[in-house]
Motif scaffolding. Structure first.
Motif, PDB file in Angstrom:
ATOM      1  N   VAL A 141     -31.279   4.370  69.640  1.00  0.00           N
ATOM      2  CA  VAL A 141     -32.123   5.188  68.780  1.00  0.00           C
ATOM      3  C   VAL A 141     -33.203   4.341  68.107  1.00  0.00           C
ATOM      4  O   VAL A 141     -34.224   4.838  67.666  1.00  0.00           O
ATOM      5  N   LEU A 142     -32.936   3.024  68.042  1.00  0.00           N
ATOM      6  CA  LEU A 142     -33.905   2.151  67.382  1.00  0.00           C
ATOM      7  C   LEU A 142     -35.095   1.876  68.296  1.00  0.00           C
ATOM      8  O   LEU A 142     -34.928   1.774  69.506  1.00  0.00           O
ATOM      9  N   PRO A 143     -36.240   1.743  67.723  1.00  0.00           N
ATOM     10  CA  PRO A 143     -37.391   1.330  68.518  1.00  0.00           C
ATOM     11  C   PRO A 143     -37.228  -0.114  68.960  1.00  0.00           C
ATOM     12  O   PRO A 143     -36.273  -0.788  68.595  1.00  0.00           O
ATOM     13  N   SER A 144     -38.143  -0.592  69.702  1.00  0.00           N
ATOM     14  CA  SER A 144     -38.095  -1.992  70.142  1.00  0.00           C
ATOM     15  C   SER A 144     -38.243  -2.910  68.947  1.00  0.00           C
ATOM     16  O   SER A 144     -38.668  -2.507  67.865  1.00  0.00           O
ATOM     17  N   LEU A 145     -37.852  -4.160  69.157  1.00  0.00           N
ATOM     18  CA  LEU A 145     -37.977  -5.150  68.098  1.00  0.00           C
ATOM     19  C   LEU A 145     -39.428  -5.230  67.621  1.00  0.00           C
ATOM     20  O   LEU A 145     -39.707  -5.313  66.426  1.00  0.00           O
ATOM     21  N   ARG A 146     -40.355  -5.182  68.581  1.00  0.00           N
ATOM     22  CA  ARG A 146     -41.760  -5.308  68.222  1.00  0.00           C
ATOM     23  C   ARG A 146     -42.199  -4.142  67.336  1.00  0.00           C
ATOM     24  O   ARG A 146     -42.920  -4.312  66.363  1.00  0.00           O
ATOM     25  N   GLU A 147     -41.692  -2.977  67.674  1.00  0.00           N
ATOM     26  CA  GLU A 147     -42.068  -1.819  66.871  1.00  0.00           C
ATOM     27  C   GLU A 147     -41.419  -1.894  65.484  1.00  0.00           C
ATOM     28  O   GLU A 147     -42.020  -1.515  64.479  1.00  0.00           O
ATOM     29  N   TYR A 148     -40.170  -2.401  65.451  1.00  0.00           N
ATOM     30  CA  TYR A 148     -39.509  -2.572  64.153  1.00  0.00           C
ATOM     31  C   TYR A 148     -40.325  -3.498  63.255  1.00  0.00           C
ATOM     32  O   TYR A 148     -40.573  -3.214  62.088  1.00  0.00           O
ATOM     33  N   VAL A 167     -45.423 -10.851  42.464  1.00  0.00           N
ATOM     34  CA  VAL A 167     -44.320 -10.128  43.093  1.00  0.00           C
ATOM     35  C   VAL A 167     -43.143 -11.095  43.293  1.00  0.00           C
ATOM     36  O   VAL A 167     -43.338 -12.308  43.385  1.00  0.00           O
ATOM     37  N   VAL A 168     -41.937 -10.546  43.284  1.00  0.00           N
ATOM     38  CA  VAL A 168     -40.772 -11.386  43.567  1.00  0.00           C
ATOM     39  C   VAL A 168     -40.287 -11.020  44.965  1.00  0.00           C
ATOM     40  O   VAL A 168     -39.906  -9.879  45.222  1.00  0.00           O
ATOM     41  N   LEU A 169     -40.376 -11.989  45.867  1.00  0.00           N
ATOM     42  CA  LEU A 169     -40.084 -11.741  47.274  1.00  0.00           C
ATOM     43  C   LEU A 169     -38.738 -12.370  47.624  1.00  0.00           C
ATOM     44  O   LEU A 169     -38.549 -13.581  47.483  1.00  0.00           O
ATOM     45  N   MET A 170     -37.800 -11.509  48.042  1.00  0.00           N
ATOM     46  CA  MET A 170     -36.417 -11.974  48.179  1.00  0.00           C
ATOM     47  C   MET A 170     -35.841 -11.679  49.559  1.00  0.00           C
ATOM     48  O   MET A 170     -36.270 -10.759  50.256  1.00  0.00           O
ATOM     49  N   HIS A 171     -34.841 -12.464  49.903  1.00  0.00           N
ATOM     50  CA  HIS A 171     -34.107 -12.297  51.164  1.00  0.00           C
ATOM     51  C   HIS A 171     -32.739 -12.951  50.954  1.00  0.00           C
ATOM     52  O   HIS A 171     -32.661 -14.048  50.421  1.00  0.00           O
ATOM     53  N   PRO A 172     -31.663 -12.279  51.378  1.00  0.00           N
ATOM     54  CA  PRO A 172     -30.347 -12.864  51.109  1.00  0.00           C
ATOM     55  C   PRO A 172     -29.995 -14.020  52.041  1.00  0.00           C
ATOM     56  O   PRO A 172     -29.021 -14.741  51.784  1.00  0.00           O
ATOM     57  N   GLY A 173     -30.768 -14.212  53.100  1.00  0.00           N
ATOM     58  CA  GLY A 173     -30.471 -15.260  54.062  1.00  0.00           C
ATOM     59  C   GLY A 173     -29.225 -14.934  54.875  1.00  0.00           C
ATOM     60  O   GLY A 173     -28.415 -14.116  54.469  1.00  0.00           O
ATOM     61  N   PRO A 174     -29.056 -15.538  56.025  1.00  0.00           N
ATOM     62  CA  PRO A 174     -30.068 -16.364  56.694  1.00  0.00           C
ATOM     63  C   PRO A 174     -31.192 -15.509  57.270  1.00  0.00           C
ATOM     64  O   PRO A 174     -30.955 -14.378  57.682  1.00  0.00           O
ATOM     65  N   MET A 175     -32.408 -16.056  57.252  1.00  0.00           N
ATOM     66  CA  MET A 175     -33.582 -15.279  57.666  1.00  0.00           C
ATOM     67  C   MET A 175     -33.743 -15.293  59.179  1.00  0.00           C
ATOM     68  O   MET A 175     -33.506 -16.311  59.822  1.00  0.00           O
ATOM     69  N   ASN A 176     -34.184 -14.153  59.716  1.00  0.00           N
ATOM     70  CA  ASN A 176     -34.721 -14.124  61.075  1.00  0.00           C
ATOM     71  C   ASN A 176     -36.227 -14.260  60.938  1.00  0.00           C
ATOM     72  O   ASN A 176     -36.939 -13.258  60.809  1.00  0.00           O
ATOM     73  N   ARG A 177     -36.720 -15.481  60.945  1.00  0.00           N
ATOM     74  CA  ARG A 177     -38.162 -15.660  60.794  1.00  0.00           C
ATOM     75  C   ARG A 177     -38.871 -15.007  61.965  1.00  0.00           C
ATOM     76  O   ARG A 177     -38.482 -15.200  63.117  1.00  0.00           O
ATOM     77  N   GLY A 178     -39.887 -14.233  61.670  1.00  0.00           N
ATOM     78  CA  GLY A 178     -40.611 -13.542  62.728  1.00  0.00           C
ATOM     79  C   GLY A 178     -40.073 -12.161  63.010  1.00  0.00           C
ATOM     80  O   GLY A 178     -40.691 -11.400  63.742  1.00  0.00           O
ATOM     81  N   VAL A 179     -38.914 -11.823  62.452  1.00  0.00           N
ATOM     82  CA  VAL A 179     -38.422 -10.453  62.603  1.00  0.00           C
ATOM     83  C   VAL A 179     -38.664  -9.726  61.281  1.00  0.00           C
ATOM     84  O   VAL A 179     -39.742  -9.180  61.068  1.00  0.00           O
ATOM     85  N   GLU A 180     -37.694  -9.764  60.369  1.00  0.00           N
ATOM     86  CA  GLU A 180     -37.921  -9.024  59.126  1.00  0.00           C
ATOM     87  C   GLU A 180     -38.900  -9.742  58.202  1.00  0.00           C
ATOM     88  O   GLU A 180     -39.488  -9.141  57.320  1.00  0.00           O
ATOM     89  N   ILE A 181     -39.086 -11.028  58.397  1.00  0.00           N
ATOM     90  CA  ILE A 181     -40.009 -11.759  57.540  1.00  0.00           C
ATOM     91  C   ILE A 181     -40.751 -12.813  58.366  1.00  0.00           C
ATOM     92  O   ILE A 181     -40.138 -13.555  59.144  1.00  0.00           O
ATOM     93  N   ALA A 182     -42.063 -12.817  58.226  1.00  0.00           N
ATOM     94  CA  ALA A 182     -42.873 -13.791  58.964  1.00  0.00           C
ATOM     95  C   ALA A 182     -42.790 -15.151  58.283  1.00  0.00           C
ATOM     96  O   ALA A 182     -42.642 -15.227  57.068  1.00  0.00           O
ATOM     97  N   PRO A 183     -42.876 -16.234  59.059  1.00  0.00           N
ATOM     98  CA  PRO A 183     -42.831 -17.565  58.445  1.00  0.00           C
ATOM     99  C   PRO A 183     -43.867 -17.720  57.333  1.00  0.00           C
ATOM    100  O   PRO A 183     -43.584 -18.304  56.290  1.00  0.00           O
TER     101      PRO A 183
END
Lengths: 196, 306
Positions: free
Chosen positions: B232-239, B257-273
Motif C-alpha cells: 500500500v506504501l508508495p515507493s521509497l522515492r515517493e515517500y 526551529v527544533v529539529l529532532m530524530h530519535p536515531g538511528p537515522m536513515n540519512r537520505g530517507v526520512e532526513i537528508a544529510p
C-alpha cells in the motif's frame, strides 16, 4: 517544616549576625594572610548568602572580593532518608580550585555530615591546597571528625532542640532561633532538624 | 511491583515530569564537571535487560548509572530458543535472586516491562516495549525542546513518519501534549494507527503547510524494509518526496526551529544529510540529554535509603 518548629528564643539578631560575619571575614583574612587564592563556597540554601556577605566584608577590608560559589549536596548525602531528594540550588564553582584555599560556608554545623558531603563535592572540581570551614552557628553533636575554623556563635544544644537560621535573602529577615520540635518520635536527627 | 517504576509516560503527571526536567538540569551540570560523577547510587546495582537490539538506549542507561556510581550488569539476548515469556521470566527472577536493585527492560513485546514489574518488588524502567512505549525517550525529547526553547507550553510540533509502529511517537506525543504542546502528525494513511482519531493530535495532509507553523519538527525513523514489504506504501522515492525532510525543506525552516530524530537515522530517507546541519538540528543534544534524563529517572527510582 516551619509548623514543626516552635521557637523558644532568638539567640542571634540581625546586628549580631552582621557582626559575626564581619568578624569571620577578618579571621579568614588573618589566617590566610590576605585574600589571594581564596574561594568561598556556600552550602545551599543559607550558606550561599552567608558566603556572599563574608566575601563583601573581605572586599571592604582588603579591596579584593574573593569569588563565591555554591554547592548542593543532594547527590552526596548519606542521610537522605527513604526518598531521593532534589537539589535545592545549582552547584556553581566559578573558578578553578586547584591550588586555591576554599572556605566552605554553612549556616549551622551539627553532625558534620553536610560538610563531609560538601567536601566530597568540592573535591570533584579539583584539588584545593586547603579547605576551611566557616559556620554561623556551631551547635555541637558531631558524628564525624570535623570542626569549624571560623564560628559565628558556639551554641550548646540538646539533640531534640532545633536551631533555625533565617537570612534576609531567603527568609526575608535575619535571625537565629532555638526551639523544639513538638513531636518527632524515633526520627534520627539530621540536617532538617538543623535547618528546616 | 514498585511505585518507583516507570513503565509508561502516563505513570507521570505534570509535576512528576517537571521534577525530572529539573533533576536532568542538575545532572547536566554534573556532566560538565572535571569529575562528572556523583556518589548518589553507590552500592546499587542496575540490570540492563535487553531482549531486543539497541545500542544507544542501552549505552545511555549504562553511562547514566555509572555517572551515579551504581554498578551495572548487562543482559543481552537476541533470538532465544525459549518462548519469549518464559525466558524473560527466568532471566528476571535469576537476576532478582542475585540482588539487582532495578531493572531496565527492553523487549519487543508490548507490555513486557509491565509484566516484569509484576514479578519483582524492585523498580522497573521501560526502555522500549515493542511499538508500545518508550518513556525515557519521551522525557529526553521534552528536555531537548525545553533546553532550546524554554517554556514548552503552546509550542507546535509536527511529527512525521511511521506513527503506527513507533513507540517513540506514542510516548513523546504523550509527554509533549501533557506539557501543553500541540502535536500534528504527517504520514501516509497506511502508517497511521487505527484509532488515531482518539489521539490528542491533528492529522495533516500536507507536510509543507504544517512545517510553516512548526516550532518543533520531529522526524521518525522509516524502516526501509517496511516500504518494500507493504504494497500500500508508495515507493521509497515517493515517500521521500512527500514525507522526507529534504535539503530543500530544511532550507525553508527558520533557525529557531527544533529539529529532532530519535536515531538511528536513515540519512537520505526520512532526513537528508544536509538537514542534519541545520542550526535547529538537536539530534546530538537528544543523545546527550538522554544520559541526564536517565540519570534523573534512575535517581528517583533508586535514590534514598533502601
Amino acid at each position: 517544616m516551619a509548623e514543626q518548629f516552635a521557637p523558644k528564643a532568638e539567640v542571634l539578631d540581625a546586628d549580631e549576625i552582621r557582626r559575626a560575619t564581619t568578624r569571620i571575614a577578618h579571621e579568614v583574612l588573618e589566617r590566610n594572610k590576605g585574600a589571594d587564592g581564596l574561594v568561598l563556597v556556600g552550602i545551599h540554601t543559607r550558606g550561599v548568602p552567608l558566603a556572599r556577605r563574608i566575601a563583601t566584608s573581605i572586599r571592604d577590608v582588603e579591596g579584593i572580593e574573593p569569588p563565591v560559589g555554591s554547592v548542593d549536596i543532594a547527590f552526596y548525602r548519606d542521610d537522605i532518608g527513604t526518598k531521593p531528594r532534589a537539589p535545592t540550588g545549582p552547584t556553581e564553582i566559578p573558578v578553578g580550585i586547584d591550588g586555591a584555599t576554599v572556605v566552605v560556608v554553612d549556616d549551622v554545623l551539627y553532625t558534620g555530615r553536610s560538610v563531609r558531603a560538601a567536601m566530597d563535592a568540592i573535591c570533584d572540581f579539583g584539588r584545593p591546597t586547603a579547605i576551611q570551614l566557616a559556620v554561623l552557628v556551631d551547635r555541637g553533636h558531631r558524628e564525624l571528625p570535623i570542626r569549624a575554623d571560623y564560628v559565628g556563635k558556639n551554641l550548646p544544644t540538646a539533640r531534640d532542640e532545633v536551631v533555625k537560621v533565617r537570612v534576609l535573602e531567603v527568609d526575608g529577615a535575619d535571625g537565629v532561633d532555638i526551639g523544639t520540635r513538638p513531636h518527632a518520635p524515633g526520627s534520627a536527627p539530621d540536617r532538617e532538624a538543623a535547618t528546616p | 511491583m514498585s511505585d518507583r517504576s516507570l513503565l509508561s509516560i502516563d505513570d507521570l503527571d505534570v509535576a512528576g515530569i517537571r521534577e525530572i526536567v529539573e533533576l536532568s538540569d542538575a545532572f547536566e551540570e554534573v556532566l560538565r564537571r572535571p569529575i562528572p560523577k556523583v556518589p548518589a547510587l553507590r552500592g546499587r546495582t542496575v540490570a540492563n535487560v535487553f531482549f531486543e537490539d539497541s545500542t544507544r538506549t542501552r549505552l545511555s542507561f549504562e553511562i547514566a548509572a555509572k555517572r551515579l556510581s551504581a554498578d551495572t550488569v548487562n543482559f543481552t539476548a537476541s533470538g532465544s530458543s525459549l518462548s519469549k515469556g518464559e525466558s524473560l521470566f527466568d532471566t528476571i527472577r535469576t537476576l532478582h535472586a542475585m540482588g539487582v536493585d532495578a531493572f531496565v527492560v527492553r523487549h519487543r513485546a508490548p507490555g513486557a516491562a509491565r509484566r516484569v514489574d509484576g514479578w519483582v518488588d524492585t523498580p522497573v524502567i521501560n526502555a522500549g516495549d515493542g511499538a508500545h512505549e518508550h518513556p525515557t525517550q519521551a522525557l529526553l525529547d521534552l528536555v531537548t525542546v525545553h533546553r532550546r526553547r524554554g517554556d514548552v507550553e503552546g509550542l507546535r510540533c509536527v511529527m512525521v513518519g511511521d506513527i503506527e509502529h513507533s513507540r517513540v511517537a506514542r510516548s513523546t506525543i504523550g509527554a509533549f501534549t501533557m506539557m501543553g504542546m500541540h502535536v500534528s502528525v504527517a504520514a501516509p494513511a497506511t502508517l497511521l494507527p487505527t484509532g488515531i482519531d482518539d489521539w490528542p493530535v491533528d492529522v495533516v495532509e500536507d507536510l509543507d503547510t504544517a512545517l510553516e507553523k512548526a516550532d518543533v519538527v520531529y522526524m521518525l525513523r522509516m524502516q526501509k524494509e517496511r516500504i518494500a514489504r507493504d504494497p500500500v506504501l508508495p515507493s521509497l522515492r515517493e515517500y521521500v518526496a512527500r514525507y522526507g525532510l529534504t535539503a530543500e525543506r530544511a532550507r525553508r525552516l527558520p533557525p529557531e526551529v527544533v529539529l529532532m530524530h530519535p536515531g538511528p537515522m536513515n540519512r537520505g530517507v526520512e532526513i537528508a544529510p544536509e538537514a542534519t546541519e541545520h542550526p535547529g538540528a538537536a539530534i546530538e543534544e537528544q543523545v546527550r540529554n538522554g544520559v541526564t534524563v536517565r540519570m534523573a529517572v534512575l535517581y528517583l527510582a533508586l535514590g534514598g535509603m533502601p
